[in-house]
Design a protein around this motif. Structure first.
Motif, PDB file in Angstrom:
ATOM      1  N   THR A 210       0.832  -1.200   0.000  1.00 51.00           N
ATOM      2  CA  THR A 210       0.000   0.000   0.000  1.00 51.00           C
ATOM      3  C   THR A 210       0.869   1.253   0.000  1.00 51.00           C
ATOM      4  O   THR A 210       0.620   2.217  -0.737  1.00 51.00           O
ATOM      5  CB  THR A 210      -0.926   0.029   1.237  1.00 51.00           C
ATOM      6  N   TYR A 211       1.918   1.249   0.827  1.00 51.66           N
ATOM      7  CA  TYR A 211       2.783   2.418   0.953  1.00 51.66           C
ATOM      8  C   TYR A 211       3.745   2.580  -0.226  1.00 51.66           C
ATOM      9  O   TYR A 211       4.423   3.604  -0.329  1.00 51.66           O
ATOM     10  CB  TYR A 211       3.587   2.328   2.254  1.00 51.66           C
ATOM     11  N   LYS A 212       3.788   1.555  -1.092  1.00 54.07           N
ATOM     12  CA  LYS A 212       4.636   1.650  -2.275  1.00 54.07           C
ATOM     13  C   LYS A 212       3.847   2.091  -3.505  1.00 54.07           C
ATOM     14  O   LYS A 212       4.438   2.366  -4.551  1.00 54.07           O
ATOM     15  CB  LYS A 212       5.307   0.298  -2.567  1.00 54.07           C
ATOM     16  N   THR A 213       2.514   2.125  -3.414  1.00 52.43           N
ATOM     17  CA  THR A 213       1.692   2.417  -4.586  1.00 52.43           C
ATOM     18  C   THR A 213       0.813   3.659  -4.427  1.00 52.43           C
ATOM     19  O   THR A 213       0.955   4.627  -5.173  1.00 52.43           O
ATOM     20  CB  THR A 213       0.803   1.207  -4.933  1.00 52.43           C
ATOM     21  N   ILE A 214      -0.082   3.653  -3.436  1.00 50.24           N
ATOM     22  CA  ILE A 214      -1.074   4.722  -3.342  1.00 50.24           C
ATOM     23  C   ILE A 214      -0.455   6.100  -3.105  1.00 50.24           C
ATOM     24  O   ILE A 214      -0.948   7.097  -3.663  1.00 50.24           O
ATOM     25  CB  ILE A 214      -2.153   4.387  -2.274  1.00 50.24           C
ATOM     26  N   PRO A 215       0.650   6.245  -2.325  1.00 47.73           N
ATOM     27  CA  PRO A 215       1.239   7.588  -2.197  1.00 47.73           C
ATOM     28  C   PRO A 215       1.702   8.159  -3.546  1.00 47.73           C
ATOM     29  O   PRO A 215       1.544   9.350  -3.808  1.00 47.73           O
ATOM     30  CB  PRO A 215       2.434   7.373  -1.257  1.00 47.73           C
ATOM     31  N   PHE A 216       2.272   7.283  -4.378  1.00 49.40           N
ATOM     32  CA  PHE A 216       2.748   7.746  -5.672  1.00 49.40           C
ATOM     33  C   PHE A 216       1.591   8.130  -6.588  1.00 49.40           C
ATOM     34  O   PHE A 216       1.678   9.112  -7.346  1.00 49.40           O
ATOM     35  CB  PHE A 216       3.606   6.658  -6.323  1.00 49.40           C
ATOM     36  N   ILE A 217       0.490   7.366  -6.523  1.00 46.03           N
ATOM     37  CA  ILE A 217      -0.684   7.680  -7.338  1.00 46.03           C
ATOM     38  C   ILE A 217      -1.240   9.051  -6.963  1.00 46.03           C
ATOM     39  O   ILE A 217      -1.539   9.885  -7.825  1.00 46.03           O
ATOM     40  CB  ILE A 217      -1.762   6.591  -7.170  1.00 46.03           C
ATOM     41  N   ILE A 218      -1.381   9.297  -5.670  1.00 49.63           N
ATOM     42  CA  ILE A 218      -1.895  10.591  -5.202  1.00 49.63           C
ATOM     43  C   ILE A 218      -0.896  11.710  -5.516  1.00 49.63           C
ATOM     44  O   ILE A 218      -1.286  12.818  -5.902  1.00 49.63           O
ATOM     45  CB  ILE A 218      -2.198  10.541  -3.692  1.00 49.63           C
ATOM     46  N   TRP A 219       0.385  11.425  -5.353  1.00 46.98           N
ATOM     47  CA  TRP A 219       1.416  12.422  -5.662  1.00 46.98           C
ATOM     48  C   TRP A 219       1.314  12.860  -7.122  1.00 46.98           C
ATOM     49  O   TRP A 219       1.426  14.059  -7.432  1.00 46.98           O
ATOM     50  CB  TRP A 219       2.799  11.845  -5.380  1.00 46.98           C
ATOM     51  N   LEU A 220       1.107  11.904  -8.029  1.00 52.07           N
ATOM     52  CA  LEU A 220       0.968  12.241  -9.444  1.00 52.07           C
ATOM     53  C   LEU A 220      -0.212  13.169  -9.686  1.00 52.07           C
ATOM     54  O   LEU A 220      -0.131  14.104 -10.489  1.00 52.07           O
ATOM     55  CB  LEU A 220       0.806  10.963 -10.281  1.00 52.07           C
ATOM     56  N   VAL A 221      -1.323  12.909  -8.993  1.00 56.22           N
ATOM     57  CA  VAL A 221      -2.514  13.729  -9.165  1.00 56.22           C
ATOM     58  C   VAL A 221      -2.267  15.158  -8.672  1.00 56.22           C
ATOM     59  O   VAL A 221      -2.619  16.138  -9.344  1.00 56.22           O
ATOM     60  CB  VAL A 221      -3.708  13.120  -8.396  1.00 56.22           C
ATOM     61  N   VAL A 222      -1.647  15.276  -7.508  1.00 55.88           N
ATOM     62  CA  VAL A 222      -1.517  16.585  -6.849  1.00 55.88           C
ATOM     63  C   VAL A 222      -0.358  17.405  -7.402  1.00 55.88           C
ATOM     64  O   VAL A 222      -0.475  18.632  -7.568  1.00 55.88           O
ATOM     65  CB  VAL A 222      -1.356  16.387  -5.320  1.00 55.88           C
ATOM     66  N   TYR A 223       0.761  16.743  -7.740  1.00 56.24           N
ATOM     67  CA  TYR A 223       1.989  17.501  -7.982  1.00 56.24           C
ATOM     68  C   TYR A 223       2.562  17.436  -9.407  1.00 56.24           C
ATOM     69  O   TYR A 223       3.541  18.138  -9.694  1.00 56.24           O
ATOM     70  CB  TYR A 223       3.073  17.043  -7.004  1.00 56.24           C
ATOM     71  N   THR A 224       1.999  16.627 -10.283  1.00 59.82           N
ATOM     72  CA  THR A 224       2.587  16.496 -11.623  1.00 59.82           C
ATOM     73  C   THR A 224       2.759  17.846 -12.310  1.00 59.82           C
ATOM     74  O   THR A 224       3.804  18.134 -12.898  1.00 59.82           O
ATOM     75  CB  THR A 224       1.714  15.578 -12.501  1.00 59.82           C
ATOM     76  N   ASP A 225       1.747  18.701 -12.232  1.00 56.84           N
ATOM     77  CA  ASP A 225       1.807  20.000 -12.920  1.00 56.84           C
ATOM     78  C   ASP A 225       2.737  20.997 -12.236  1.00 56.84           C
ATOM     79  O   ASP A 225       3.003  22.081 -12.774  1.00 56.84           O
ATOM     80  CB  ASP A 225       0.397  20.608 -13.013  1.00 56.84           C
ATOM     81  N   MET A 226       3.222  20.640 -11.041  1.00 60.38           N
ATOM     82  CA  MET A 226       4.076  21.576 -10.294  1.00 60.38           C
ATOM     83  C   MET A 226       5.553  21.243 -10.390  1.00 60.38           C
ATOM     84  O   MET A 226       6.390  22.009  -9.905  1.00 60.38           O
ATOM     85  CB  MET A 226       3.666  21.573  -8.812  1.00 60.38           C
ATOM     86  N   VAL A 227       5.868  20.102 -10.990  1.00 60.16           N
ATOM     87  CA  VAL A 227       7.269  19.687 -11.088  1.00 60.16           C
ATOM     88  C   VAL A 227       8.057  20.710 -11.910  1.00 60.16           C
ATOM     89  O   VAL A 227       7.661  21.088 -13.013  1.00 60.16           O
ATOM     90  CB  VAL A 227       7.383  18.296 -11.729  1.00 60.16           C
ATOM     91  N   GLY A 228       9.180  21.173 -11.357  1.00 60.57           N
ATOM     92  CA  GLY A 228      10.005  22.172 -12.022  1.00 60.57           C
ATOM     93  C   GLY A 228       9.610  23.600 -11.711  1.00 60.57           C
ATOM     94  O   GLY A 228      10.362  24.533 -11.987  1.00 60.57           O
ATOM     95  N   LYS A 229       8.421  23.775 -11.151  1.00 65.65           N
ATOM     96  CA  LYS A 229       7.936  25.117 -10.814  1.00 65.65           C
ATOM     97  C   LYS A 229       8.064  25.408  -9.325  1.00 65.65           C
ATOM     98  O   LYS A 229       8.120  26.572  -8.917  1.00 65.65           O
ATOM     99  CB  LYS A 229       6.470  25.270 -11.233  1.00 65.65           C
ATOM    100  N   ALA A 230       8.060  24.359  -8.532  1.00 65.15           N
ATOM    101  CA  ALA A 230       8.134  24.512  -7.077  1.00 65.15           C
ATOM    102  C   ALA A 230       8.730  23.252  -6.483  1.00 65.15           C
ATOM    103  O   ALA A 230       8.763  22.195  -7.121  1.00 65.15           O
ATOM    104  CB  ALA A 230       6.749  24.779  -6.493  1.00 65.15           C
ATOM    105  N   LYS A 231       9.202  23.366  -5.261  1.00 56.39           N
ATOM    106  CA  LYS A 231       9.744  22.208  -4.549  1.00 56.39           C
ATOM    107  C   LYS A 231       8.587  21.399  -3.978  1.00 56.39           C
ATOM    108  O   LYS A 231       7.818  21.888  -3.161  1.00 56.39           O
ATOM    109  CB  LYS A 231      10.677  22.647  -3.436  1.00 56.39           C
ATOM    110  N   THR A 232       8.468  20.160  -4.443  1.00 60.72           N
ATOM    111  CA  THR A 232       7.353  19.306  -4.018  1.00 60.72           C
ATOM    112  C   THR A 232       7.842  18.249  -3.033  1.00 60.72           C
ATOM    113  O   THR A 232       9.013  17.849  -3.059  1.00 60.72           O
ATOM    114  CB  THR A 232       6.712  18.602  -5.225  1.00 60.72           C
ATOM    115  N   PRO A 233       6.960  17.754  -2.158  1.00 63.42           N
ATOM    116  CA  PRO A 233       7.357  16.687  -1.231  1.00 63.42           C
ATOM    117  C   PRO A 233       7.549  15.374  -1.968  1.00 63.42           C
ATOM    118  O   PRO A 233       7.061  15.191  -3.089  1.00 63.42           O
ATOM    119  CB  PRO A 233       6.164  16.608  -0.267  1.00 63.42           C
ATOM    120  N   LEU A 234       8.254  14.454  -1.364  1.00 61.43           N
ATOM    121  CA  LEU A 234       8.385  13.109  -1.895  1.00 61.43           C
ATOM    122  C   LEU A 234       7.112  12.319  -1.606  1.00 61.43           C
ATOM    123  O   LEU A 234       6.383  12.631  -0.649  1.00 61.43           O
ATOM    124  CB  LEU A 234       9.583  12.400  -1.256  1.00 61.43           C
TER     125      LEU A 234
END
Length: 430
Positions: A338-362
């Motif tokens: 669970t901790y290897k999959t769902i965090p990354f899925i949610i991260w993609l939803v929330v932060y994909t458009d912000m990569v390179g524009k701001a410092k995002t959490p892991l």
């Protein structure tokens, strides 16, 4: 981790609800165990144990596998999911069917509600299988990992069909042999055919990915696939046609040989890993792989009918066999992955458009690592306590284990909901 992200990945609305339903099911499962301590110290065929088994198998294990598989299909099949609309329909129908079925078992409503629940669950699983196979058909890449997924879907459908017939038989009494014979077939099709093949197919991709292991010997996967399927097919046909012969242990050994080939593949991945330090997610996964030895030994022991176990000892072996599969193997691997999959899925939803524009959490910063570590320790305590309670037959010890399991489920749910409802938290790079 980047392997989970492809242009063919389904929308989060397909995947995430499965994790939420499964997390709540795990919490409900722990409460039911806590309320049913005496059921774990006696005969294994009891209404409350049937309800607990189906929450574990359907609401917890299978539901989260559905969600994870929808995310993995683009990785393993290298194609998109055939129909997201069908996946949504399957989720709602399957969830409703699980609730009806578990309530039917818990209240011993075998003749009215159980057949209705059987229709709903079987239809939902038929939809799921249809979706997987049409996705598989679209794929130009047919490898041993995709064969594991395809075969497991077939065994799931056969498991569901037999379960549906057993449910109808409570009302119409048309099956020629005893319920226990068909239940054994139903259970082993589900355990070895659905869960083992599906977990092995997914883990053969995820474990080397997360351990960063290269140049793996995939012949071991082929041997595992064919031994497990051959042994299970022979076992099922023996029960169906001959109603159980002296060759049952032979089929068990064939299945175990397939399991050992897969465990050898996992061991090879572990030895070749570039990531030396395991996080708690991979610790959970490795614990699950080690725990698999227990049901292997117990299953082979239960198949040795000629030994002539005293009846209560045989019941205890069967109880430990089921417990070790659902609570030690399946639950541990889910708690880890669970901790290897769902965090990354949610991260993609929330932060994909912000990569390179701001410092995002892991992705790992979307949940509490401290709670996750506590979850691992309390879970291990729960397993040790419950095993002791089942072996000793002392209800109070089983209930203590149930309490630890409840705490595990609380910690897990807190983190899952923390991940799912995560809001953007960024720092400007300027």
């Amino acid at each position: 981790m980047q392997g989970l992200a492809t242009e063919n990945a389904p929308s989060p609305g397909v995947v995430v609800p499965h994790f939420i339903f499964a997390a709540v099911s795990f919490l409900a499962l722990s409460i039911m165990v806590l309320l049913s301590g005496d059921s774990f110290t006696g005969y294994f065929f009891q209404p409350h144990l049937l309800a607990i088994t189906h929450v574990a198998a359907l609401g917890w294990g299978t539901m989260i596998i559905f969600g994870a598989l929808y995310q993995l299909i683009p990785v393993i099949f290298e194609t998109s999911l055939y129909s997201e609309k069908l996946a949504h329909l399957t989720f709602w129908m399957y969830g409703a069917g699980i609730i009806l079925m578990v309530f039917a078992f818990w209240t011993s409503d075998f003749t009215l509600l159980l057949p209705i629940a059987g229709v709903v669950v079987f239809t939902a699983l038929l939809f799921f299988t249809f979706n997987v196979f049409l996705s598989f058909q679209k794929s130009e890449k047919k490898n041993i990992k995709s064969l594991f997924i395809g075969a497991s879907a077939i065994w799931l459908l056969l498991t569901a069909l037999l379960g549906f017939l057993i449910a109808l038989n409570y009302r119409y009494n048309f099956l020629s042999q005893s319920h226990f014979l068909y239940l054994k077939m139903h259970a082993h099709m589900g355990i070895a055919g659905w869960f083992l093949l599906m977990v092995f197919g997914a883990a053969s991709t995820l474990i080397p990915m997360f351990l960063i292991s290269h140049q793996m010997n995939e012949k071991k996967l082929s041997y595992s696939f064919y031994f497990i399927n051959a042994g299970l097919a022979l076992l099922s046909l023996d029960w169906l046609i001959l109603h159980g012969t002296q060759f049952l242990p032979v089929y068990g050994i064939i299945i175990v040989t397939g399991i050992l080939f897969f465990l050898s593949y996992v061991h090879e991945s572990y030895k070749k890993r570039l990531r030396k330090n395991l996080d708690f997610g991979m610790k959970h996964t490795m614990i699950a792989m080690l725990a698999l030895f227990l049901p292997v030994v117990l299953g082979l022991a239960a198949s040795q009918q000629f030994i002539g176990f005293e009846q209560t000892l045989l019941w205890k072996i069967i109880m430990l066999y089921g417990f070790s599969i659902f609570f030690m193997f399946i639950t541990s691997i889910i708690l880890g992955q669970t901790y290897k999959t769902i965090p990354f899925i949610i991260w993609l939803v929330v932060y994909t458009d912000m990569v390179g524009k701001a410092k995002t959490p892991l992705p790992k910063e979307l949940y509490s690592e401290k709670l996750a570590n506590w979850q691992l320790y309390v879970y291990l305590l729960a397993m040790l306590t419950m095993l002791t309670g089942i072996i000793s037959g002392i209800k109070l010890i089983v209930e203590a284990g149930g309490l630890f399991l409840f705490v595990t489920a609380i910690l897990y749910n807190i983190n899952v909901f923390k991940i799912v409802f995560h809001k953007a938290s960024i720092n400007s790079e300027n």
